[in-house]
Design a protein around this motif. Structure first.
Motif, PDB file in Angstrom:
ATOM      1  N   ARG A  83     -21.985 -18.672 -33.815  1.00 32.86           N
ATOM      2  CA  ARG A  83     -23.329 -19.246 -33.871  1.00 32.86           C
ATOM      3  C   ARG A  83     -23.743 -19.772 -32.502  1.00 32.86           C
ATOM      4  NH1 ARG A  83     -24.974 -23.968 -33.683  1.00 32.86           N
ATOM      5  NH2 ARG A  83     -22.966 -24.893 -34.130  1.00 32.86           N
ATOM      6  N   ALA A 115     -24.517 -16.824 -30.366  1.00 34.18           N
ATOM      7  CA  ALA A 115     -25.756 -16.174 -30.820  1.00 34.18           C
ATOM      8  C   ALA A 115     -26.993 -16.940 -30.381  1.00 34.18           C
ATOM      9  CB  ALA A 115     -25.744 -16.032 -32.344  1.00 34.18           C
ATOM     10  N   PRO A 173     -27.056 -16.313 -25.953  1.00 26.88           N
ATOM     11  CA  PRO A 173     -26.334 -15.134 -25.474  1.00 26.88           C
ATOM     12  C   PRO A 173     -26.155 -15.177 -23.957  1.00 26.88           C
ATOM     13  CG  PRO A 173     -28.175 -14.499 -26.886  1.00 26.88           C
ATOM     14  CD  PRO A 173     -28.305 -15.973 -26.625  1.00 26.88           C
ATOM     15  N   HIS A 231     -21.277 -12.342 -25.417  1.00 27.87           N
ATOM     16  CA  HIS A 231     -22.317 -11.738 -26.259  1.00 27.87           C
ATOM     17  C   HIS A 231     -21.686 -11.332 -27.584  1.00 27.87           C
ATOM     18  CE1 HIS A 231     -25.266 -11.355 -22.988  1.00 27.87           C
ATOM     19  NE2 HIS A 231     -24.201 -11.177 -22.228  1.00 27.87           N
ATOM     20  N   LEU A 232     -22.496 -11.400 -28.651  1.00 28.98           N
ATOM     21  CA  LEU A 232     -22.033 -10.904 -29.943  1.00 28.98           C
ATOM     22  C   LEU A 232     -22.106  -9.391 -29.955  1.00 28.98           C
ATOM     23  CD1 LEU A 232     -23.714 -13.262 -32.571  1.00 28.98           C
ATOM     24  CD2 LEU A 232     -21.523 -13.533 -31.397  1.00 28.98           C
ATOM     25  N   THR A 233     -21.152  -8.780 -30.616  1.00 28.69           N
ATOM     26  CA  THR A 233     -21.189  -7.342 -30.825  1.00 28.69           C
ATOM     27  C   THR A 233     -22.126  -7.050 -32.008  1.00 28.69           C
ATOM     28  OG1 THR A 233     -19.348  -7.360 -32.383  1.00 28.69           O
ATOM     29  CG2 THR A 233     -18.796  -7.099 -30.022  1.00 28.69           C
ATOM     30  N   PRO A 234     -22.541  -5.808 -32.178  1.00 32.91           N
ATOM     31  CA  PRO A 234     -23.345  -5.467 -33.366  1.00 32.91           C
ATOM     32  C   PRO A 234     -22.622  -5.839 -34.673  1.00 32.91           C
ATOM     33  CG  PRO A 234     -23.502  -3.704 -31.758  1.00 32.91           C
ATOM     34  CD  PRO A 234     -22.447  -4.669 -31.247  1.00 32.91           C
ATOM     35  N   GLN A 272     -23.195  -9.494 -35.182  1.00 36.05           N
ATOM     36  CA  GLN A 272     -24.577  -9.769 -35.557  1.00 36.05           C
ATOM     37  C   GLN A 272     -24.803  -9.474 -37.038  1.00 36.05           C
ATOM     38  OE1 GLN A 272     -26.818  -7.477 -32.728  1.00 36.05           O
ATOM     39  NE2 GLN A 272     -26.429  -8.916 -31.064  1.00 36.05           N
ATOM     40  N   GLN A 273     -24.208  -8.397 -37.516  1.00 34.13           N
ATOM     41  CA  GLN A 273     -24.325  -8.045 -38.939  1.00 34.13           C
ATOM     42  C   GLN A 273     -23.617  -9.095 -39.793  1.00 34.13           C
ATOM     43  OE1 GLN A 273     -21.574  -6.579 -41.027  1.00 34.13           O
ATOM     44  NE2 GLN A 273     -22.989  -6.567 -42.735  1.00 34.13           N
ATOM     45  N   MET A 333     -23.085 -12.206 -39.036  1.00 35.36           N
ATOM     46  CA  MET A 333     -23.822 -13.469 -38.989  1.00 35.36           C
ATOM     47  C   MET A 333     -25.009 -13.460 -39.945  1.00 35.36           C
ATOM     48  SD  MET A 333     -22.045 -15.489 -37.229  1.00 35.36           S
ATOM     49  CE  MET A 333     -23.111 -16.888 -36.906  1.00 35.36           C
TER      50      MET A 333
END
Length: 169
Positions: free
Chosen positions: A51, A54, A57, A103-106, A109-110, A112
């Motif tokens: 979080r 996110a 970033p 950075h968050l990876t894809p 992100q999914q 989260m």
């Protein structure tokens, strides 16, 4: 005590000790949340770090260390754990190549998105006995107490004592 006497026994009265109730409810809410996210193979500390990344970033590991009030080597260990899970990507800093931007990876992100939905349902369940005005009043009062105690918004003090993640090897 006979069965008849047990049936007549009254439950103990609720306490007015606010700190005890906060601790009791906090432990209960934390346990329930951990159970809700367990199928995602995440822990509450994992989610807290994700979080924080996110919402900012590109932040550095050093900035996470400072914000959480923990030594940098602890953050490295926590980020390594998320990196091995394929949730965090470290990129060399654009201005200082010695720093890593997070950075968050894809995949993260999914996840989260799922966590947000679980968190909303959890909040609704925990606060189901409150109407909207009571909910807002409780949130206001708790924020006032958190401010008076100099707690950083969005930063759980538990990172200072949380055990390190298990080795993924």
């Amino acid at each position: 005590m006979s069965e008849a006497e047990q049936g007549d026994a009254q439950p103990p009265p609720r306490t007015r000790a606010v700190t005890y109730l906060l601790t009791q409810l906090g432990a209960h809410a934390a346990q329930r949340f951990a159970e809700l996210i367990s199928d995602l193979d995440l822990t509450p500390p994992d989610i807290g770090l994700l979080r924080m990344i996110a919402t900012q970033p590109g932040r550095s590991q050093r900035s996470l260390s400072a914000e959480l009030g923990v030594v940098p080597s602890r953050i490295v260990t926590l980020i390594d754990h998320l990196d091995r899970k394929g949730l965090v990507e470290r990129r060399r800093g654009a201005t200082d190549r010695r720093n890593h931007e997070l950075h968050l990876t894809p995949k993260a992100q999914q996840l989260m998105g799922q966590v947000w939905q679980l968190g909303q349902a959890h909040e609704a369940d925990i606060c189901a006995s409150l109407n909207d005005a009571e909910y807002e009043q409780l949130a206001t009062l708790l924020n006032r107490i958190a401010d008076q105690q100099h707690l950083k918004p969005g930063v759980h003090p538990g990172y200072r004592r949380t055990s390190l993640p298990p080795s993924d090897t």
